[in-house]
Structure formats: structure tokens, C-alpha cells
Design a protein around this motif. Structure first.
Motif, PDB file in Angstrom:
ATOM      1  N   SER A 194       0.743  -1.261   0.073  1.00 26.08           N
ATOM      2  CA  SER A 194      -0.063   0.066  -0.079  1.00 26.08           C
ATOM      3  C   SER A 194       1.080   1.103   0.175  1.00 26.08           C
ATOM      4  CB  SER A 194      -0.890   0.141   1.066  1.00 26.08           C
ATOM      5  OG  SER A 194       0.008   0.066   2.421  1.00 26.08           O
ATOM      6  N   PHE A 195       2.199   1.144   0.243  1.00 27.60           N
ATOM      7  CA  PHE A 195       3.171   2.332   0.281  1.00 27.60           C
ATOM      8  C   PHE A 195       3.663   2.662  -1.093  1.00 27.60           C
ATOM      9  CE2 PHE A 195       4.244   1.419   4.958  1.00 27.60           C
ATOM     10  CZ  PHE A 195       2.869   2.096   5.504  1.00 27.60           C
ATOM     11  N   ALA A 196       3.394   1.320  -2.171  1.00 28.44           N
ATOM     12  CA  ALA A 196       4.021   1.825  -3.360  1.00 28.44           C
ATOM     13  C   ALA A 196       2.951   2.574  -4.276  1.00 28.44           C
ATOM     14  CB  ALA A 196       4.387   0.465  -4.147  1.00 28.44           C
ATOM     15  N   THR A 197       3.382   3.152  -5.403  1.00 26.99           N
ATOM     16  CA  THR A 197       2.397   4.044  -6.294  1.00 26.99           C
ATOM     17  C   THR A 197       1.566   3.061  -6.921  1.00 26.99           C
ATOM     18  OG1 THR A 197       4.074   3.996  -7.725  1.00 26.99           O
ATOM     19  CG2 THR A 197       3.954   5.906  -6.330  1.00 26.99           C
ATOM     20  N   ASP A 198       2.033   1.648  -7.212  1.00 26.27           N
ATOM     21  CA  ASP A 198       1.229   0.527  -7.730  1.00 26.27           C
ATOM     22  C   ASP A 198       1.441  -0.741  -7.513  1.00 26.27           C
ATOM     23  OD1 ASP A 198      -0.368  -0.901  -9.531  1.00 26.27           O
ATOM     24  OD2 ASP A 198       0.546   0.050 -11.340  1.00 26.27           O
ATOM     25  N   ALA A 199       0.433  -1.415  -6.755  1.00 22.75           N
ATOM     26  CA  ALA A 199       0.872  -2.464  -6.083  1.00 22.75           C
ATOM     27  C   ALA A 199       0.709  -3.530  -6.933  1.00 22.75           C
ATOM     28  CB  ALA A 199      -0.133  -2.808  -4.698  1.00 22.75           C
ATOM     29  N   THR A 200       0.106  -3.461  -8.113  1.00 25.50           N
ATOM     30  CA  THR A 200      -0.169  -4.411  -9.237  1.00 25.50           C
ATOM     31  C   THR A 200       1.380  -4.620  -9.901  1.00 25.50           C
ATOM     32  OG1 THR A 200      -0.854  -3.021 -10.896  1.00 25.50           O
ATOM     33  CG2 THR A 200      -2.403  -4.038  -9.297  1.00 25.50           C
ATOM     34  N   ASP A 201       2.237  -3.648  -9.832  1.00 20.14           N
ATOM     35  CA  ASP A 201       3.261  -3.827 -10.615  1.00 20.14           C
ATOM     36  C   ASP A 201       4.285  -4.501  -9.594  1.00 20.14           C
ATOM     37  OD1 ASP A 201       6.370  -3.104 -11.181  1.00 20.14           O
ATOM     38  OD2 ASP A 201       5.492  -1.483 -12.708  1.00 20.14           O
ATOM     39  N   LEU A 202       4.746  -5.454 -10.268  1.00 22.42           N
ATOM     40  CA  LEU A 202       5.346  -6.621  -9.346  1.00 22.42           C
ATOM     41  C   LEU A 202       6.727  -6.171  -8.722  1.00 22.42           C
ATOM     42  CD1 LEU A 202       4.421  -9.842 -11.235  1.00 22.42           C
ATOM     43  CD2 LEU A 202       3.301  -8.596  -9.352  1.00 22.42           C
ATOM     44  N   VAL A 203       7.510  -5.074  -9.340  1.00 22.09           N
ATOM     45  CA  VAL A 203       8.813  -4.638  -8.627  1.00 22.09           C
ATOM     46  C   VAL A 203       8.826  -3.085  -8.026  1.00 22.09           C
ATOM     47  CG1 VAL A 203      10.923  -3.841  -9.734  1.00 22.09           C
ATOM     48  CG2 VAL A 203       9.839  -5.601 -10.863  1.00 22.09           C
ATOM     49  N   LEU A 204       7.598  -2.819  -8.134  1.00 25.29           N
ATOM     50  CA  LEU A 204       7.584  -1.117  -7.651  1.00 25.29           C
ATOM     51  C   LEU A 204       7.733  -1.224  -6.097  1.00 25.29           C
ATOM     52  CD1 LEU A 204       5.149   1.043  -9.433  1.00 25.29           C
ATOM     53  CD2 LEU A 204       7.801   1.326  -9.626  1.00 25.29           C
ATOM     54  N   ARG A 205       7.082  -2.017  -5.537  1.00 23.94           N
ATOM     55  CA  ARG A 205       7.161  -1.931  -3.933  1.00 23.94           C
ATOM     56  C   ARG A 205       8.640  -2.110  -3.544  1.00 23.94           C
ATOM     57  NH1 ARG A 205       3.588  -6.315  -0.988  1.00 23.94           N
ATOM     58  NH2 ARG A 205       2.272  -6.032  -2.947  1.00 23.94           N
ATOM     59  N   VAL A 206       9.193  -2.724  -4.043  1.00 22.94           N
ATOM     60  CA  VAL A 206      10.621  -2.973  -3.780  1.00 22.94           C
ATOM     61  C   VAL A 206      11.734  -2.021  -4.313  1.00 22.94           C
ATOM     62  CG1 VAL A 206      12.709  -4.767  -3.900  1.00 22.94           C
ATOM     63  CG2 VAL A 206      10.226  -5.664  -3.974  1.00 22.94           C
ATOM     64  N   LYS A 207      11.621  -1.436  -5.349  1.00 19.20           N
ATOM     65  CA  LYS A 207      12.317  -0.423  -5.862  1.00 19.20           C
ATOM     66  C   LYS A 207      11.895   0.845  -5.168  1.00 19.20           C
ATOM     67  CE  LYS A 207      13.700   1.534 -10.414  1.00 19.20           C
ATOM     68  NZ  LYS A 207      13.581   2.608 -10.272  1.00 19.20           N
ATOM     69  N   GLU A 208      10.765   1.191  -4.877  1.00 18.77           N
ATOM     70  CA  GLU A 208      10.282   2.321  -4.190  1.00 18.77           C
ATOM     71  C   GLU A 208      10.776   2.377  -2.707  1.00 18.77           C
ATOM     72  OE1 GLU A 208       6.771   3.790  -7.466  1.00 18.77           O
ATOM     73  OE2 GLU A 208       6.344   2.808  -5.212  1.00 18.77           O
ATOM     74  N   CYS A 209      10.485   1.334  -2.190  1.00 17.52           N
ATOM     75  CA  CYS A 209      11.123   1.229  -0.804  1.00 17.52           C
ATOM     76  C   CYS A 209      12.665   1.588  -0.646  1.00 17.52           C
ATOM     77  CB  CYS A 209      10.809  -0.084  -0.070  1.00 17.52           C
ATOM     78  SG  CYS A 209      11.301  -0.306   1.513  1.00 17.52           S
ATOM     79  N   LYS A 210      13.429   1.052  -1.685  1.00 18.35           N
ATOM     80  CA  LYS A 210      14.966   1.057  -1.773  1.00 18.35           C
ATOM     81  C   LYS A 210      15.109   2.707  -2.140  1.00 18.35           C
ATOM     82  CE  LYS A 210      16.301  -3.360  -3.040  1.00 18.35           C
ATOM     83  NZ  LYS A 210      17.040  -4.252  -4.168  1.00 18.35           N
ATOM     84  N   GLU A 211      14.199   3.402  -2.915  1.00 16.48           N
ATOM     85  CA  GLU A 211      14.582   4.553  -3.293  1.00 16.48           C
ATOM     86  C   GLU A 211      14.325   5.646  -2.093  1.00 16.48           C
ATOM     87  OE1 GLU A 211      12.005   5.978  -6.506  1.00 16.48           O
ATOM     88  OE2 GLU A 211      12.670   4.030  -7.854  1.00 16.48           O
TER      89      GLU A 211
END
Length: 701
Positions: free
Chosen positions: A294-311
Motif C-alpha cells: 500500500s506504500f507503493a504507487t502501484d501494488a500491481t506492478d511486481l517490482v515497484l514496492r521493492v524499488k520504491e522502498c529502496k528509493e
């Protein structure tokens, strides 16, 4: 209707639970497998339950049947999974579990000793898994499976069910399935190569923050698509409508050294597909190796939650801020439906002697951290967040439920890093079935000297006891509990001032407010209802000032520095943005107090005298000043200068004799907005204003 069932509860003990009391005068039960019959030594009845003791020991992998009258029951393993024999035989601590990605092949492993069948479902295609030693099931699938979805179909205790990989590094929305990731593709540019100044425990000043709270307000100045998200805390130079700094830039300007995030790991009760419709602090853990979607801009994108947390972490590091992760290794959300309970029923949780699940945490379950494969899981999770996300510390929720051996193993792992890793936790004494000396509680702090503890004695003495909302403390009760202050400003570690809590002052995390319970302002509204807002602000300043100027590690709750309120909500873990979001307009209105906190932080950082790390030096440097009650004062004697701190918790001016003659400069006062020296004192006495915290300095010539 519940069926009769038979359980293997020890290497020679079977418990049969009948739906109705059977005729006990009939022929004895028969227990056998395809190869042999098992001899029975004794049977003991207790209404619908019979306990059968065998003459020989058996293994949990025995395919055993019980025959009773016209009843036929499969015997499933239960209590045996918590025996020493089981631990020894199925200890797979050295085995890699989860999905091991490679460009040409990916290997999958899961620990499930009592499962009778295991199938990997990868991109909806089934792959039979094979049972190896120590209860580990494995299969290797050729091809590049980056972003492939997967789960396991396990047959355990005669039932087939879907299990998500506890070690999964990626998940689909709302934790439906695991995701295989090529983690090299999730790193932001410069994430591995960027260096930042290490912050030692002595220098640490912690700022506690919830990702969503920080930027969800429309007045945060954060891009609309990033509000409440990881990326909201990567934006720089944001302001509220009045032009005051917000977000990451504001936190950086404040001067704290560490940001402690409420749980970032995947948690329940937040709809990742409709995050605005739900809210959660994050203490409902699901997938420990995966950031919350829920903290990712798009939870359906399978990479974003990992990448955006690192960012986000990368953005804090570039601002010179260290990152602490709040971790929940004491319980799971809905243990009966958890991956742990599905994969090996009865193993991962602690049980009382009567067979019920322990619930010291108040959440329905306690993780059995003392068991080898639970400890392995926790250690690998800590290792993963250190290496993959480069976090700089861990805050352990309800740490008193975690066993000491596990905490020491975590400390040993963290000591291997090339940067300081800060470890702290809640060392409350809770009624979990461990011996007192096995718990990571404050009572055992001497055995955990590299780990820090939230000091509830500090909290309660300063503002009043937590569980009596009308009770007042030192700052809001005209000097109540003043007798406790000498020990508290000494980091609760100095035997000169009575019983100590800790071996060294850096074990004490000093705080008066955190995410739990009322904010300090809301507490004062309850405990001091007739006090003016202005005087409540002064009291607030005294409390935060004591937090920042005492020995130990200061801890500030986000928004505390501008009198954060949650409108009286004591437990806002599900209360939504209107209650929990940081009010960035209030940050502007209370900028005067924000600047006072900044000066306190700068002053603390500038002097070693507020960062004394051992009791021997403290005895030499820290001295309590005899002051008119209820003013409290202490002297810090340095090599080049002496510092004196006075706190007056009343509305009256009080004259105080200085501890030594000389030229004393008033360096700080919550009654002054001057950054440079406020005044010079040549007299032997000083007047402390009502509700004033003053710091005076004298150079040694």
C-alpha cells in the motif's frame, strides 16, 4: 461437524479425541502401519480423550493408523513437532529456503517435515517437489523466471492447501502469491555505491515516523500521486502553503540522526488495491521479506514496492539520515491461517502446558523464537534487510517475548556490518512460557548490553504513569516524581542514585511520546484540563528538553516538536489519515517550538557531555545540584567547560544559587528565541522563570 481425530504428541504418546465417549470395555485399540503393529504400554481416559503410551518411540513421518471398534483414524503429528528429538532431526538451519533466482534456472525450497506431498505452482503450472533430508522439499525449474508468480500446494495432516512462501522476496497485491525477483533490477541508481557517514549509538537521536502519516496531508506539498507513499519521502524542498518546509527536507533540517519507520514489511488489514479505503500502523505482519504494497504507487506492478522502498531509504541516506526498521518478530496476523501454521502446524508458535497457544502479545499468538527454524527465519530476515535494503537498525516490537539467545544472535550478525547497526526494543515483562532469564526483558538487560530498551520509567516520571490518565508527572505535576530524576538523567545506569535499570546509559531509550497511546499534548489535555494552552506548551517543552538532554538515546515521535495531537485517540492503529497524518499547517504555526527543538538537538550534538557512554565517566562528570524543590538541576563537568541544566516545573520564578562562581552564560532557554548566548551571569545566583528549562555554560580558564 468436528470429526474424531488422533494426534502424535510425543515420540511415544498418542492422544485420541473422540466426538462421543466410546465404550471403553471393548477391545483395545490397534495402532499399525504397513510394516508393523505398535505395542501399547498404557491407556488413560479423560472423558472423550484417551492418551495412549507406546512401548517404542516412533517418528513423525510414520504412516500410522488407529483402529477402534468400527472407527479408522489416520494419526497425524501434533505435539511431537515441539520435542527436542524433532528439533534435532529436522534442523535445517544451514539450508537455503525460498526461491533462489538465476537467469537460466530458479530453485525453490520449503521446510515442511510433516507434509506428505508438495507441489510448486509456478505461473499456474504444477511442478512436483521432492523431499530431501531434514524435511526440506525442493525443485529446480529451468528458464528465466523473473516476475513469475508462485505458491506451494502442500498436503499436511491429510489436507491439501495453498501456502505462500514465507521467504518470498516479492508478492502480488494483497499477498495473494509470491513473486520471483531478479533483485539486481530493483536497485535505484547509486544505491549500492553511495556512502554516507556512519552514526554511532552515542550520537543517535531517533525520530519515529509512519510512511503514510508523513505525507498524506494535502498541505504536505508532496506530489498528489506520492502522498502516503514511499516516494513521498524522496521529494526534496517541499513546503506547506505558508512556505514552511515539510517531508524529507524538514526531517533533515530538524537534526535527528535516525528515522525509525513503523513497520514497512508486508502487513494485513490494508487493501493494497484501494489503499485510501483502509489504514494500518503495520503491526499485523504477513510477509517479512517483502515491503508493504500500500506504500507503493502501484501494488500491481511486481517490482515497484521493492524499488520504491529502496528509493526512499536511499533518499534518507543521501540526506545523512540512518534508517531503523520497526520489526514484529513476536507474533503474526491470524496465526491459524498463517503460512507458518499451514506449513507445519504447532511448530512456529509457543504453547502453554495445557496445549493452548500462548498469547502474551495480546494478538492471539506468540512466535516461538527459541526454536531453531524460527530463529533461522528471523536471522535470515535481519540479514536480508541489512544487505538488500541497507537499513541501519532494528526496533523490536514486544522484545520481551523474544528469547535472549535469538537477540544475541541478531546482535552478533549486526556486528559484522561495516557500519553501526542500532538495536532497540520494548523490553516489557510479558507472560509467555519462557523462563524469566530467557526473556529479552529489561530485567535481563545486563545480558544484552549491546541492545537498548525503551525506558518506561523515564516516560512515566516525566508526564505521569501510562495507565492512569489523570496522573501527573514531573513537568505537569509541579515536580511530582522529582526523586526519580537523578537516575533518569543518568541514563538509569548510575548506582549513586538508587537501583539502576541498565549497565550503561546507551541502553536507555528516553521518550515521553511514541506512536502508542496518547500523544504528549493529548495526555496533558486529560491530565491538566484547567491549565492554559500556553502553560501546556511550556510543560511540553520541558518534557522534550529532558528527553534530549538526559544521558542515553533520545527518542522523539514525529510531530512531537510541534505539539502533535490525534484529537484524543489513544490507539489510532486503524483510525485513518484524518487522525494520524502529520498536520503540516500546524508545523508552520508552531515553528517557534520547532526551532527550539532544533537548538536543543544542535546543542546536544555539540557536546560530548550529553553522550557519556559509561558509568565510571558519569560518576566523574554528572552531579546533581541542590536546588529549591521542585526545581531540578544537574551539572556536567567537562575538560574545557561546565554545563548546568535547570528545570522549573512550576509557574513561579525561583532564585537558585549556582554550583560555582564564575562567568556563566545562559546558552539555551525555552523562554528565548535567541540562538547565540542569551545573557551573562556574574552573580552567584540565577533566576529561573516559571516553566523554564535553562542551560548555562561556564568555560574553564
Amino acid at each position: 461437524m468436528k470429526k474424531s481425530c488422533a494426534w502424535l504428541d510425543d515420540t511415544n504418546k498418542i492422544r485420541v479425541e473422540f466426538t462421543e465417549i466410546p465404550d471403553q470395555t471393548t477391545i483395545n485399540p490397534v495402532i499399525k502401519n504397513k510394516q508393523r503393529n505398535f505395542e501399547i504400554e498404557s491407556t488413560e481416559w479423560n472423558e472423550k480423550v484417551v492418551t495412549i503410551i507406546l512401548k517404542q518411540s516412533v517418528d513423525c513421518e510414520e504412516d500410522m493408523m488407529l483402529y477402534w471398534q468400527d472407527m479408522e483414524l489416520q494419526i497425524h503429528p501434533r505435539g511431537i513437532v515441539r520435542t527436542v528429538a524433532f528439533e534435532k532431526k529436522y534442523d535445517a538451519s544451514d539450508t537455503k529456503l525460498g526461491a533462489q533466482y538465476g537467469r537460466r534456472k530458479t530453485s525453490f525450497s520449503i521446510w515442511a517435515p510433516t507434509a506428505t506431498n508438495m507441489v510448486l505452482v509456478l505461473n499456474e503450472k504444477a511442478h512436483i517437489m521432492y523431499k530431501e533430508t531434514k524435511g526440506v522439499w525442493t525443485v529446480t525449474v529451468r528458464g528465466n523466471y523473473h516476475l513469475a508468480r508462485y505458491y506451494f500446494l502442500a498436503t499436511v495432516n491429510g489436507e491439501k492447501q495453498k501456502i505462500n512462501d514465507p521467504y518470498a522476496k516479492g508478492m502480488t497485491a494483497n499477498s495473494e502469491e509470491g513473486v520471483v525477483l531478479d533483485l539486481r533490477r530493483t536497485d535505484p541508481e547509486g544505491f549500492r555505491t553511495h556512502t554516507y557517514a556512519p552514526v554511532s549509538k552515542a550520537d543517535a537521536i531517533i525520530y519515529e515516523l509512519h510512511v503514510r502519516d508523513a505525507t498524506s496531508s494535502v498541505e504536505s506539498g508532496i506530489s498528489k500521486s506520492h502522498r502516503g507513499k514511499f516516494l513521498g519521502l524522496t521529494e526534496l524542498n517541499t513546503t506547506n502553503p505558508a512556505g514552511y518546509s515539510t517531508g524529507l527536507s524538514y526531517i533533515s533540517e530538524l537534526g535527528c540522526t535516525h528515522v525509525q519507520f513503523l513497520p514497512l514489511q508486508d502487513f494485513a488489514r490494508a487493501d493494497e488495491l484501494n489503499p485510501s479505503e483502509s489504514y494500518n500502523w503495520g503491526y499485523d505482519p504477513l510477509q517479512y521479506f517483502v515491503p508493504e504494497g500500500s506504500f507503493a504507487t502501484d501494488a500491481t506492478d511486481l517490482v515497484l514496492r521493492v524499488k520504491e522502498c529502496k528509493e526512499m531509504i536511499h533518499a534518507f541516506h543521501k540526506e545523512g539520515l540512518s534508517v531503523i526498521l520497526d520489526v514484529v518478530f513476536n507474533h503474526v496476523y491470524d496465526f491459524e491461517n498463517s503460512n507458518f501454521e499451514k506449513v507445519l502446524p504447532g511448530y512456529f508458535f509457543r504453547y502453554q502446558t495445557d496445549g493452548t497457544v500462548s498469547d502474551a502479545t495480546g494478538t492471539g499468538n506468540d512466535l516461538a523464537t527459541e526454536r531453531r527454524m524460527v530463529r533461522k527465519f528471523i536471522l535470515e530476515c535481519v540479514d536480508y534487510w541489512l544487505k538488500e535494503y541497507r537499513v541501519d537498525g532494528f526496533r523490536f516490537d514486544l522484545m520481551g517475548v523474544i528469547d535472549i539467545q535469538t537477540m544475541l544472535a541478531i546482535q552478533d550478525r549486526c556486528n559484522q556490518e561495516d557500519r553501526p547497526i542500532l538495536l532497540l526494543g520494548e523490553g516489557w515483562e510479558l507472560d509467555t512460557p519462557l523462563l524469566p532469564e530467557q526473556k529479552s526483558s529489561m530485567a535481563q538487560s545486563d545480558h544484552l548490553q549491546g541492545i537498548s530498551f525503551f525506558n518506561d520509567s523515564f516516560r512515566d516520571a516525566i508526564k505521569g504513569t501510562l495507565f492512569d490518565q489523570l496522573n501527573t508527572g514531573y513537568v505537569n505535576g509541579n515536580g511530582a516524581y522529582i526523586e526519580k530524576l537523578p537516575q533518569l538523567v543518568a541514563g538509569s545506569s548510575d548506582e549513586r542514585f538508587g537501583d539502576r535499570l541498565f549497565s550503561n546509559p546507551f541502553q536507555s531509550v528516553n521518550y515521553v511520546e511514541c506512536h502508542d497511546n496518547h500523544t504528549l499534548w493529548d495526555r496533558f489535555v486529560l491530565s491538566n484540563p484547567t491549565t492554559s494552552d500556553k502553560d501546556k506548551q511550556y510543560m511540553h517543552q520541558l518534557a522534550t528538553g529532558l528527553t534530549l538532554l538526559s544521558q542515553g538515546i533520545p527518542f522523539i515521535h514525529a510531530g512531537q516538536e510541534f505539539f502533535r495531537t490525534k484529537n484524543g485517540d489513544e490507539n489510532s492503529y486503524l483510525s485513518g489519515d484524518q487522525i494520524n497524518q502529520l498536520d503540516w499547517s500546524q508545523r508552520g504555526r508552531e515553528d517557534q517550538n520547532v526551532q527550539w527543538i532544533r537548538r536543543l538537538i544542535q546543542f546536544r550534538k555539540a557536546s560530548h557531555l550529553f553522550q557519556i557512554g559509561n558509568v565510571v565517566e558519569m560518576e566523574h562528570r554528572l552531579h546533581i545540584i541542590h536546588s529549591p524543590n521542585p526545581v531540578f538541576g544537574f551539572l556536567l563537568a567537562g575538560a574545557d567547560e561546565d554545563l548546568v541544566v535547570f528545570i522549573n516545573p512550576t509557574n513561579d520564578e525561583i532564585q537558585i544559587e549556582m554550583p560555582a562562581l564564575g562567568r556563566w552564560e545562559k546558552s539555551l532557554s525555552n523562554h528565548s528565541q535567541v540562538v547565540t548566548e542569551i545573557s551573562c551571569l556574574l552573580d552567584s545566583c540565577v533566576v529561573i522563570q516559571g516553566y523554564e528549562l535553562a542551560v548555562l555554560k561556564k568555560e574553564r580558564r
